[in-house]
Design an enzyme around this catalytic site. Sequence first.
Site, short mmCIF file in Angstrom:
data_model
loop_
_atom_site.label_atom_id
_atom_site.label_comp_id
_atom_site.label_asym_id
_atom_site.label_seq_id
_atom_site.Cartn_x
_atom_site.Cartn_y
_atom_site.Cartn_z
N ASP A 57 10.61 26.26 -14.34
CA ASP A 57 12.04 26.28 -13.99
C ASP A 57 12.58 24.86 -13.79
OD1 ASP A 57 10.58 26.10 -11.60
OD2 ASP A 57 11.89 27.46 -10.47
N GLY A 114 4.08 33.45 -1.49
CA GLY A 114 4.53 33.27 -2.87
C GLY A 114 5.49 34.35 -3.32
N LEU A 115 6.07 35.07 -2.36
CA LEU A 115 6.98 36.17 -2.71
C LEU A 115 8.43 35.82 -2.39
CD1 LEU A 115 4.79 39.16 -1.42
CD2 LEU A 115 4.92 38.22 -3.74
N ASP A 160 13.88 31.27 -7.65
CA ASP A 160 13.77 32.18 -6.50
C ASP A 160 15.14 32.62 -6.00
OD1 ASP A 160 11.16 31.61 -6.82
OD2 ASP A 160 10.86 30.64 -4.87
N GLU A 170 5.79 30.31 -15.22
CA GLU A 170 5.48 29.65 -13.93
C GLU A 170 5.52 28.14 -14.10
OE1 GLU A 170 5.85 31.10 -10.85
OE2 GLU A 170 4.41 32.56 -11.61
N HIS A 171 6.11 27.48 -13.12
CA HIS A 171 6.22 26.01 -13.12
C HIS A 171 6.96 25.52 -14.37
CE1 HIS A 171 4.02 24.75 -9.54
NE2 HIS A 171 3.22 25.77 -9.75
N GLY A 179 5.33 32.81 3.08
CA GLY A 179 4.29 31.92 2.57
C GLY A 179 3.31 32.61 1.64
#
Length: 410
Positions: free
Chosen positions: A45, A137-138, A185, A42-43, A135
């Site tokens: 990329d 987070g998916l 994403d 996470e965070h 919204g």
Amino acid sequence: MSLSPPNDFALCELVQSEFERMFGRAPESILRVPGRINLIGEHVDYQGGTVLPVAIGLYLMASVARLDVAEVRVWSGEWAGENRNPSVIDLDVLLARKGKDSWLNYIIGVLSGLKAKGISIPGFEMVLVSTLPAGAGLSSSAALETITALAVEALTGESLDVVERALICQQAEHQFAGVPCGIMDQLAVAACRAGHALRIDCRDLSMEWIPLPEEYALVVAATGVKHALVDGEYQKRREECAEACVRLEVLSLRDVSFSDLESVRAQRLGERLRKRAYHVVSEVMRVSAFCEALKRRNVEEISQIMRSGHQSLRDDFEVSCPELDALVEAAYRFGPPHTMPGSRMTGGGFGGSTVSLVHVDRVADFKSHMEAAYRHEFGRCPQVFATRAAAGAEILSVYRGTTFSSKRTP
Ligand code: ADP
Ligand code: MG
């Protein structure tokens, strides 16, 4: 609780009948793009790190047909409100809009990007139907971008390379929606495969598909708290990472080791930037360790890596929130690693969802446990659903009375 995704066939029928109701004719193509969760990474990329997303069985679907005028007419059930008319995008202008129609910016951005690539955009009508909450987070925004590109591809016969398409979608989000997102994403919703996690190297954009153990379901628990990425926290974290790179004299934090963070030069970072850098460096290592643990099916390691990944996001990167922390703690209280191998927040943070791996035999119990724990602490029920790793974006042919068949999995 069912482990199968919501009834795909019913959703295909709905998106087709909604098109007929709105535009009075049959669509030419039906497109389906899943949401995604990120198992770990996470965070990282936007620092060229590696990530490990999985597509989930919640979908954005579109039905489309060509139009003879230079307009895109789009109607999205969820976003239409009282408005019974489609929103109209003038293909000769393609300027970003502000205000209540801002969801159209994602579509306008992709159309602009395709046009800049020399693809001539036909007029078309499009209806969107979704089981993918926005919204949360998916990755509904990446799904919207990707489905727009696929619509043009389906109508023109163009076929974009999956990476090229993801880059166009990412640019659309940067330039038209004002969200400086990484590439995860857009690649994940397009390139994931059923039953697999997708390891993406965000520096060279190479990909590896890693099978997930079949005895575990993915359980997503949504806090119901809307994340605030556009409001600046995400941008702030990106800037802090960039500043840490400048002070460490490296191009990206992916190039930094733990010993670099102990060096004399690292003293220039100060406490806050050191914590941010520490998260990225440790998270990149966690992704590699997690992939190895998956391949060896070592649930104790998986459990420990997901737990420390969440703690790092909470304490070092400071993007968690009390609701996410409570859901993760509740998940780890549920049982030993072979029933619940791991849980963490997923997505950008400040709300959104957690993901837990849960043994298929215990999913219903886990759901009740999570709902009770969250209700006890926050007085309301989280949305909890179980899913399997789903396939990425697909162009489906139109219903012909028997079945919807998949034309292509990019
Ligand atoms: P996430 O990608 O985590 O779901 P974002 O804030 O990045 O959250 O993107 C959500 C935005 O994407 C919404 O505010 C809306 O503008 C757009 N969006 C998502 N799903 C739809 C939909 N079905 N119809 C129209 N716009 C949508
Ligand atoms: Mg998004």
